[in-house]
Scaffold this motif. Structure first.
Motif, PDB file in Angstrom:
ATOM      1  N   ASP A  85      -8.620 -26.908 -74.778  1.00  0.00           N
ATOM      2  CA  ASP A  85      -7.912 -25.997 -73.876  1.00  0.00           C
ATOM      3  C   ASP A  85      -8.666 -24.669 -73.761  1.00  0.00           C
ATOM      4  OD1 ASP A  85      -7.277 -25.739 -76.635  1.00  0.00           O
ATOM      5  OD2 ASP A  85      -5.762 -24.257 -76.084  1.00  0.00           O
ATOM      6  N   ALA A  86      -8.963 -24.316 -72.537  1.00  0.00           N
ATOM      7  CA  ALA A  86      -9.683 -23.065 -72.280  1.00  0.00           C
ATOM      8  C   ALA A  86      -9.156 -22.536 -70.966  1.00  0.00           C
ATOM      9  CB  ALA A  86     -11.186 -23.319 -72.191  1.00  0.00           C
ATOM     10  N   GLU A  87      -9.308 -21.247 -70.774  1.00  0.00           N
ATOM     11  CA  GLU A  87      -8.894 -20.659 -69.509  1.00  0.00           C
ATOM     12  C   GLU A  87     -10.030 -20.887 -68.511  1.00  0.00           C
ATOM     13  OE1 GLU A  87      -7.399 -16.277 -68.271  1.00  0.00           O
ATOM     14  OE2 GLU A  87      -7.184 -16.823 -70.393  1.00  0.00           O
ATOM     15  N   ILE A  88      -9.690 -21.506 -67.384  1.00  0.00           N
ATOM     16  CA  ILE A  88     -10.713 -21.901 -66.407  1.00  0.00           C
ATOM     17  C   ILE A  88     -10.594 -21.045 -65.162  1.00  0.00           C
ATOM     18  CG2 ILE A  88     -11.529 -23.796 -64.935  1.00  0.00           C
ATOM     19  CD1 ILE A  88     -11.838 -24.218 -67.981  1.00  0.00           C
ATOM     20  N   LEU A  89     -11.708 -20.523 -64.703  1.00  0.00           N
ATOM     21  CA  LEU A  89     -11.710 -19.850 -63.414  1.00  0.00           C
ATOM     22  C   LEU A  89     -12.834 -20.463 -62.581  1.00  0.00           C
ATOM     23  CD1 LEU A  89     -10.996 -16.151 -62.924  1.00  0.00           C
ATOM     24  CD2 LEU A  89     -12.434 -17.429 -61.329  1.00  0.00           C
ATOM     25  N   PHE A  90     -12.459 -21.048 -61.452  1.00  0.00           N
ATOM     26  CA  PHE A  90     -13.452 -21.693 -60.595  1.00  0.00           C
ATOM     27  C   PHE A  90     -13.415 -21.021 -59.235  1.00  0.00           C
ATOM     28  CE2 PHE A  90     -15.286 -24.682 -57.696  1.00  0.00           C
ATOM     29  CZ  PHE A  90     -16.331 -25.233 -58.417  1.00  0.00           C
ATOM     30  N   LYS A  91     -14.552 -20.536 -58.757  1.00  0.00           N
ATOM     31  CA  LYS A  91     -14.567 -19.835 -57.473  1.00  0.00           C
ATOM     32  C   LYS A  91     -15.712 -20.288 -56.588  1.00  0.00           C
ATOM     33  CE  LYS A  91     -14.521 -15.378 -55.231  1.00  0.00           C
ATOM     34  NZ  LYS A  91     -14.470 -13.922 -55.315  1.00  0.00           N
ATOM     35  N   ASN A  92     -15.385 -20.667 -55.357  1.00  0.00           N
ATOM     36  CA  ASN A  92     -16.446 -20.961 -54.391  1.00  0.00           C
ATOM     37  C   ASN A  92     -17.030 -19.645 -53.906  1.00  0.00           C
ATOM     38  OD1 ASN A  92     -13.874 -20.473 -53.001  1.00  0.00           O
ATOM     39  ND2 ASN A  92     -15.118 -20.737 -51.135  1.00  0.00           N
ATOM     40  N   THR A  93     -18.328 -19.648 -53.572  1.00  0.00           N
ATOM     41  CA  THR A  93     -18.943 -18.416 -53.065  1.00  0.00           C
ATOM     42  C   THR A  93     -19.397 -18.631 -51.621  1.00  0.00           C
ATOM     43  OG1 THR A  93     -21.097 -19.010 -54.025  1.00  0.00           O
ATOM     44  CG2 THR A  93     -19.639 -17.639 -55.357  1.00  0.00           C
ATOM     45  N   ILE A  94     -20.591 -19.155 -51.411  1.00  0.00           N
ATOM     46  CA  ILE A  94     -21.078 -19.385 -50.046  1.00  0.00           C
ATOM     47  C   ILE A  94     -21.376 -20.875 -49.898  1.00  0.00           C
ATOM     48  CG2 ILE A  94     -22.879 -18.809 -48.358  1.00  0.00           C
ATOM     49  CD1 ILE A  94     -23.282 -16.161 -49.968  1.00  0.00           C
ATOM     50  N   GLN A  95     -20.797 -21.495 -48.878  1.00  0.00           N
ATOM     51  CA  GLN A  95     -21.008 -22.924 -48.606  1.00  0.00           C
ATOM     52  C   GLN A  95     -20.728 -23.771 -49.865  1.00  0.00           C
ATOM     53  OE1 GLN A  95     -25.005 -22.719 -47.016  1.00  0.00           O
ATOM     54  NE2 GLN A  95     -24.252 -22.825 -44.912  1.00  0.00           N
ATOM     55  N   HIS A  96     -21.738 -24.499 -50.325  1.00  0.00           N
ATOM     56  CA  HIS A  96     -21.575 -25.427 -51.449  1.00  0.00           C
ATOM     57  C   HIS A  96     -21.641 -24.718 -52.796  1.00  0.00           C
ATOM     58  CE1 HIS A  96     -25.789 -24.742 -50.531  1.00  0.00           C
ATOM     59  NE2 HIS A  96     -25.999 -24.882 -51.831  1.00  0.00           N
ATOM     60  N   ARG A  97     -21.883 -23.428 -52.779  1.00  0.00           N
ATOM     61  CA  ARG A  97     -22.114 -22.709 -54.038  1.00  0.00           C
ATOM     62  C   ARG A  97     -20.785 -22.273 -54.666  1.00  0.00           C
ATOM     63  NH1 ARG A  97     -25.420 -20.792 -50.086  1.00  0.00           N
ATOM     64  NH2 ARG A  97     -27.637 -21.289 -50.272  1.00  0.00           N
ATOM     65  N   ALA A  98     -20.762 -22.288 -55.982  1.00  0.00           N
ATOM     66  CA  ALA A  98     -19.543 -21.882 -56.685  1.00  0.00           C
ATOM     67  C   ALA A  98     -19.906 -21.435 -58.087  1.00  0.00           C
ATOM     68  CB  ALA A  98     -18.561 -23.050 -56.739  1.00  0.00           C
TER      69      ALA A  98
END
Lengths: 403, 403
Positions: A127-140
């Motif tokens: 268990d971990a705190e997850i932050l996932f963010k897209n940036t430009i197009q396919h990039r994240a």
């Protein structure tokens, strides 16, 4: 911007061929030289090269790409977080990569997919705190927050199409590296489960587009533990640049990130908007770092003509700056973060040209801003990390060493 | 090859006076500069200078001369062994040195003497595995193998005639240094006992030659703990050179040592044989290091005329190379490992000239290869340890630092 001689340009470099009256004006009125981004012959990344330009010893402080890209994308990252640069990609049932960029998926689709990935929770002890963010197009970017993580883990992204997604492996024997690898591997499977059933992807398949059903991870990193420029030199500093990685380095250096409409980090960026923003920013900041990514993109594409045109556009940016800043009270330094060869299409270890103009400079005889003329200049050969102390000293912002 | 201006040459250097069309050709078609072997003003040994030329940070990795000379002479040396560079010498009954080179004893005599010295066994606790090997004339190497040795011991060789052989002393308070000093002192006495009664020496005295009745030891060293070039850059590398010390450094760097008939490490060496071997070696290796010792010997002898002639011979070697290698796919770098002054007859701390020719080089305006013209070149001033990364980057063998 810097390059090696190109056969198709009669063994001149793009900088030697481009028409660039303003760059030459800076060379003419200033002091010139060449700079090793890190050390002679060592090809730097954009991250290490930018750290060096801001005066940091990248060989000592660099701590991976992931976190720099994350903070450059507006993600809040703690010193103990581990971040990855990610790609939305397309895989088949056997996890073989069919498209590393999921057909260069549009921002709208990747934003919706990224939102769904936020909700994933792993079971203890992963268990971990997850932050996932897209940036430009396919990039994240992926940020993992949990005590006891490590950046000593391999990439899941082989950077090759037709190969399977790689298992992330610990790169040392620490329990931290093992835990981090387990978490990332588990996340990759959980991400895949959510993505393959996602309405956005079902819609994409219907339209004949490749589904973004996999997240590839690379460049595990933490935020570098560096002092902000304000603390080192007592200055207020701002960054004008669109590339997340470059913005991330500036953010790590405590600089204000200025958003400019039309600035994209691509050859289609709005050059003049950035120029105007720079003039504005100089009214309220001691130091403004203006970064233009475009010539690097042209070099990676091997596009000679475009690279020359982009240098000429940058020259017009500098023309605007020369016309609109007070050159009697402002120092203007122009350089490249590294050499990118049109032939190898890679970052190379050659030095870059540098010119500094402004009051009390020991002006030299150099009249043209390019790799070879600047090598004859009064600065001789320095390192990128030397530039910031030189500029700060000119501004009277350095402390005496000794008594 | 590099030197300071010489009064008898109207304050020119030997390189400035010598006719050297091929060296100039390399300067003309290449990029030039000056290089500090280690750091400005610091005179290097042949060992540290060669380590630097191969890209190692000699200030960090150098661990004494002895072991490098030993492995360069074909002696197998373990990381824990301690080696010495030795001289066969002549002493009187009171151990006063009468001739530091025992009349430059011929190889046949020294080989027979060395063989007898192998059989010596010291008593516990000084018992150690001893390997003694003659190399060229009076020169020899001693390798001591035993757990718990140290290189922190002084030389027995004062390097002066008319002085007594020195007691080897521990240079720190460690038990390892004390043990090593005891072993070497004991060996010196045992060697002397065997040598003074040896038939070879009795024969020498009969013929009026000085007996080789003493072994002088200096330069305690271990093998440097360095990564081979193959591991750092993924290249196959070869060395063409006859000097044991230089060969030793190359061996430590994991390079293949190529034996060339007629190559002697002296002014009488077969220059063209070395040139031909280099062209051959380039067919099967990524990197070939060709070392010519001769001009250094001429400088140590203060022989101006010979030094100029030797530079002209080296120029013909380079002419052969230019004619016989594919300059469109090969980089050719020419430099000196250090400055040796004809006046002081010693290695000096001045920088050396460097020129690199080959494809995609940022060619500069320099037209002559010498100390002063190269200082005007596009490389400006680098360090010898920078040369290898620069060359490897041109070959596409360096890894990007960062992302």
């Amino acid at each position: 911007m810097a390059d090696r001689p190109v056969k198709d340009l009669e063994w001149k470099t793009p900088l030697e061929v481009a028409r660039k009256p303003s760059l030459n004006q800076i060379a003419k009125t200033g002091i010139c030289g060449i700079m090793d981004p890190i050390s002679p012959g060592m090809p730097p990344g954009s991250d290490t090269a930018t750290l060096a330009l801001l005066g940091y010893d990248a060989l000592k402080v660099y701590s991976g790409r992931g976190a720099l890209e994350a903070i450059g994308s507006g993600v809040e990252v703690l010193l103990s977080d581990v971040c990855f640069r990610c790609n939305f990609a397309t895989v088949n049932e056997d996890y073989v990569v069919l498209d590393r960029r999921a057909g260069r998926i549009v921002n709208e689709d990747s934003a919706k997919l990224a939102e769904s990935l936020q909700k994933i929770k792993l079971k203890k002890p992963l268990d971990a705190e997850i932050l996932f963010k897209n940036t430009i197009q396919h990039r994240a970017v992926l940020n993992i927050r949990k005590h006891g993580l490590s950046t000593a883990v391999s990439d899941s992204d082989s950077e090759k199409v037709g190969e399977k997604v790689l298992d992330v492996k610990p790169l040392d024997n620490s329990s931290e590296a093992k835990l981090t690898a387990k978490i990332v591997n588990e996340l990759i499977h959980e991400f895949h489960k959510v993505l393959k059933e996602h309405p956005v992807n079902k819609e994409r398949v219907k339209c004949g587009l490749p589904p973004a059903n996999m997240i590839l991870c690379r460049g595990a990193g933490t935020v570098p533990n560096i002092k902000p420029l304000s603390q080192i030199y007592g200055i207020s500093a701002a960054c004008i640049g669109a590339t997340p990685l470059v913005r991330g380095v500036c953010k790590a250096a405590g600089m204000k990130l200025i958003d400019v409409k039309g600035a994209t980090g691509t050859p289609q960026t709005d050059f003049m908007a950035k120029a105007k923003a720079t003039v504005q920013a100089l009214k309220t900041h001691d130091f403004v770092f203006l970064h233009v990514k475009a010539p690097d993109v042209a070099s990676h594409d091997g596009n000679i003509k475009q690279k020359i045109e982009l240098i000429e556009k940058i020259d017009r940016v500098l023309g605007y700056l020369l016309d609109n800043i007070d050159v009697d009270s402002t120092y203007l330094a122009v350089t490249a973060d590294h050499t990118t060869s049109l032939v190898t299409r890679s970052h190379e270890g050659d030095p870059v040209p540098i010119a500094i103009t402004g009051p009390y400079i020991r002006r030299d005889d150099v009249e043209e801003f390019n790799e070879r003329e600047c090598a004859k200049g009064g600065l001789n050969r320095i390192k990128s990390m030397d530039l910031m102390p030189i500029l700060m000293n000119l501004l009277g912002k350095t402390k005496k060493f000794g008594a």
